[in-house]
Design an enzyme around this catalytic site. Sequence first.
Site, PDB file in Angstrom:
ATOM      1  N   GLU A   1      -1.918  36.081  68.657  1.00 25.59           N
ATOM      2  CA  GLU A   1      -3.194  35.957  67.952  1.00 25.59           C
ATOM      3  C   GLU A   1      -4.208  36.944  68.509  1.00 25.59           C
ATOM      4  O   GLU A   1      -5.390  36.814  68.291  1.00 25.59           O
ATOM      5  CB  GLU A   1      -3.697  34.521  67.979  1.00 25.59           C
ATOM      6  CG  GLU A   1      -3.878  33.910  69.353  1.00 25.59           C
ATOM      7  CD  GLU A   1      -4.442  32.495  69.230  1.00 25.59           C
ATOM      8  OE1 GLU A   1      -3.647  31.569  69.364  1.00 25.59           O
ATOM      9  OE2 GLU A   1      -5.642  32.348  68.982  1.00 25.59           O
TER      10      GLU A   1
ATOM     11  N   CYS B   1      -1.016  29.660  68.518  1.00 30.27           N
ATOM     12  CA  CYS B   1      -0.176  29.831  69.701  1.00 30.27           C
ATOM     13  C   CYS B   1       1.312  29.606  69.438  1.00 30.27           C
ATOM     14  O   CYS B   1       2.119  29.734  70.355  1.00 30.27           O
ATOM     15  CB  CYS B   1      -0.639  28.900  70.820  1.00 30.27           C
ATOM     16  SG  CYS B   1      -2.312  29.226  71.351  1.00 30.27           S
TER      17      CYS B   1
ATOM     18  N   HIS C   1       3.678  23.479  75.265  1.00 33.85           N
ATOM     19  CA  HIS C   1       2.558  24.428  75.232  1.00 33.85           C
ATOM     20  C   HIS C   1       1.542  23.996  76.284  1.00 33.85           C
ATOM     21  O   HIS C   1       1.364  22.801  76.525  1.00 33.85           O
ATOM     22  CB  HIS C   1       1.925  24.449  73.834  1.00 33.85           C
ATOM     23  CG  HIS C   1       0.716  25.328  73.758  1.00 33.85           C
ATOM     24  ND1 HIS C   1       0.762  26.661  74.086  1.00 33.85           N
ATOM     25  CD2 HIS C   1      -0.575  25.057  73.426  1.00 33.85           C
ATOM     26  CE1 HIS C   1      -0.455  27.182  73.945  1.00 33.85           C
ATOM     27  NE2 HIS C   1      -1.281  26.223  73.541  1.00 33.85           N
TER      28      HIS C   1
ATOM     29  N   ASN D   1      -3.714  29.977  80.176  1.00 33.94           N
ATOM     30  CA  ASN D   1      -3.064  29.803  78.881  1.00 33.94           C
ATOM     31  C   ASN D   1      -2.863  31.160  78.216  1.00 33.94           C
ATOM     32  O   ASN D   1      -3.830  31.790  77.796  1.00 33.94           O
ATOM     33  CB  ASN D   1      -3.927  28.898  77.997  1.00 33.94           C
ATOM     34  CG  ASN D   1      -3.335  28.726  76.598  1.00 33.94           C
ATOM     35  OD1 ASN D   1      -2.203  29.116  76.335  1.00 33.94           O
ATOM     36  ND2 ASN D   1      -4.117  28.129  75.714  1.00 33.94           N
TER      37      ASN D   1
ATOM     38  N   SER E   1      -2.343  25.758  66.978  1.00 36.14           N
ATOM     39  CA  SER E   1      -3.451  25.120  66.264  1.00 36.14           C
ATOM     40  C   SER E   1      -3.338  25.405  64.789  1.00 36.14           C
ATOM     41  O   SER E   1      -2.811  26.422  64.365  1.00 36.14           O
ATOM     42  CB  SER E   1      -4.783  25.643  66.799  1.00 36.14           C
ATOM     43  OG  SER E   1      -4.976  25.160  68.100  1.00 36.14           O
TER      44      SER E   1
END
Lengths: 351, 140, 391
Positions: free
Chosen positions: A82, A114, A237, A269, A299
């Site tokens: 992203e 993600c 995740h 992250n 998301s």
Amino acid sequence: MVLRVGIVGWGAYIPRYRVKVEEIARVWGYDPSVGAELGVYEKAVGGVDEDATTIGLEAALNAVKRAGIDPRRIGAVFFGSESKPYAVKPSATIIAEALGIVPDTMASDLEFACRAGSEGLRAAFGLVASGQIEYGLVVGADTAQANPGDVLEFTAASGGAAFVVGPARDAVAVLEGVYTYVTDTPDFWRREVSPYPVHGEAFTGEPAYFHHIESAVKGLMERLGLKPQDFDYVVFHQPNGRFPLRIAKRLGFTKEQVEPGLIAPYIGNTYNGSAFLGFARVLDIAKPGSRILVAPFGSGAGSDAYSFVVTDAIEEKRDRAPKVDDYIADKVYIDYAMYAKYRRLVLRYNM
Amino acid sequence: MAYRLSPARLWREKDSRYRLVGGMCRRCGRRFYPPRPVCPYCGSKSVERVELARQGVVETFAITYTVQEGFRDQAPIVYAIVKLDDGARVFAPLTDVEPEKVHTGMRVEAVVRRVRVDDDHGLIAYGIKFRPLRPAKSGQ
Amino acid sequence: MPGPVYIVGVGLTKVSRHFDKSLIDLFAEASLKALEEAGVEPRDLDAVVVGNMLANSLGSQDSLGALLATSIGARYKAAFHVKAACGSGGVAVYTGYSLVASGLADLVLVGGVEKMTDYPTPVITTALAQAGEAEYEVFYGASFAALNALMMRLYMEKYGVSRDEMSEWPVMMHANAEKNPYAQIRRRISREDVAKSRVVADPIRLLDSSPIGDGAAAVLLASENGLKKLGKKPDVLVEIAGVGLAVDTVELSNREELDAIPALRYAALQAYNMAGIEPKKLDVVEVHDAFTITGILSLEALGLAEKGKAAKLVAEGRFHPGDKPVANPSGGLKARGHPVGATGVYQVAEITMQLRGDFPGVKVEGAEYGLASNIGGDGSTITAIVLRRVR
């Protein structure tokens, strides 16, 4: 379901720079305990000349090295990120070109927050299983963006991992099953011209992260008739260091099953690199016969749950490329000013 | 004055920029970078393009503080002549290294990194740079 | 053997940040001086050769031959522009020589001119860097100093030359320039000043580097026949006794040697052979010290010092005024200044004045032979020009 596909090679890459969470807290006036609250103490930062494409390429080179195959046999390159350097113009072609995979291949950039890379993994497994390609390369990499001063900035990090997917006979980890769970859930987004993502804060937790991963993992275990104790390792995740432990507990997994694949406390992250790097770290150590659950989350929202069983082939491939822990340990601390320059938070005009 | 990056030019050079493709002389056997139609050493016209070795040693270097327009964010830039393990010499910047730690004879490996970026709208040019072997302790 | 070519007039401007003067102003000042010395009117010229590097990139100006020749009234004459980065001036003299020696022209004005100070340093640095290889050096943002610093480090490490020994070159250049009214920097410095000056591209420091400046130089070349057309007969006649030009790969990576300037050896050999002399005949040289290392490597390539020895010799006092040869009595690029495309013409004009005995700075008494060597790029286009006092 008999898929006869698996992971043939894995590769990681984490940039060498780290900024401490307490340094970010100092600059933006947060209480210094924020790191402990998030379970993240420092995050990996790409250098000034790195982006998601170069990070993905390094991981991909390592994955191809481990796979030990001629790159020209790869029939698809999927790049999930992203933080694509170009809004329009694929990174997958750059990676394919640099590895000598072109032109006889598919190459696509994927988008699903993600879990874009995980979409690529599903697609590549499907293409191999159906006999359309022999091998596929899947890359998940990000130089995760966060609005400076936003709570997201404590964790948004740079890194990536890549997998060569292929037939089970070559695999270091055979795919036993996969189940995906998606809904329309606006927990986190970035509009076309926004430099940084916006998130629903607490809404990113329960209805998004927890609900989707829980549903995906339960769905997979149901289908395969497996229980939490059937897995040796479980990787989720990792938006921070706490969420993976909480979802694990809720699903009935122990801390011991989660910790080998838990990397967020050390590097933050890395978005599309997050669950992938956790998985890579498990492959760095897993013994033949181990069963691994991998559950990325993106998301928007969705989660995939994969079950892999490690094969004997893993031992000889392990040392062909650097390990996740090698990259975690090889680090140089920078202050907020250098981090801001490296991640282009300071705009320099051509005047 | 400062021209924008040319799409055609970057495209044309991508083999050398992404995969370190140089020249190999079929007569004297020497390898060189960038590739040239005639061997720069022996003058033979019989040259072919090959991927060069990706590791080598720093032969000499310059820690550069006065940089061209558009390179301030990368300064100081350590430029080096790297002698690859196959004998070819490459001029390229070093990356991921503190300038004070660079020394001649240092072993380095090729990586692909951003070299220049045309502001917010233009192209991103990637190219070969060298960095100290990383991670230092890995068994590759 | 080509016919004799004489230098019958020279003209220089002071090298400086001439904010008030344009490219044309500078060119005209130097050119008209050179013509004046010989009593020649612009309309009597057969050709004008212009040496320049940056008018195109910094000044958005091409068509320099026409622009500059007509600016001094040489309309309808042959005129063109010669370009070889910082070696443009030397190649312009080489070209002018060829026109006269071949019999094509009797009177040729060679003018080098550079206007550098209209823009801030990063812009100039970017323009100068174009002397390097565009796709594999300049692409990476490599400055010209960076490329030369690669050579300097290699040289110092290989031959065990210290910072202090290297520093004597700029010290000598500043001392020489102090007496030169055309020099940009007329201020003595110490070795300590050099060692403490700002790092440009380690190991090159600011005081190892030639400054940015504007300037123009012109020489008037004449054939035997051309001598008859002069309004004023020169008291002392200076001849171009030998010329050489040699190129090497623009990219450093494909050179055989990085601790030397091999193309200068070839250019010098041509010039020596043509003049029928050995290096030891030289009384004075003006070499191209864009950086300290360039000056040092030039002395070695010219056969005036053994490989790896020049810096130590300079530090021990060789090549200073009073020695044979004297190196860069003008102060060199380091202190006279380096208006890049004009530099090669400055050097030839300065050697001419030394042989005539009228150089207004450090004089080399009784000089008979002199050499000017000019370098384009970091050793890629090189001219060597031997001058001789005829009578």
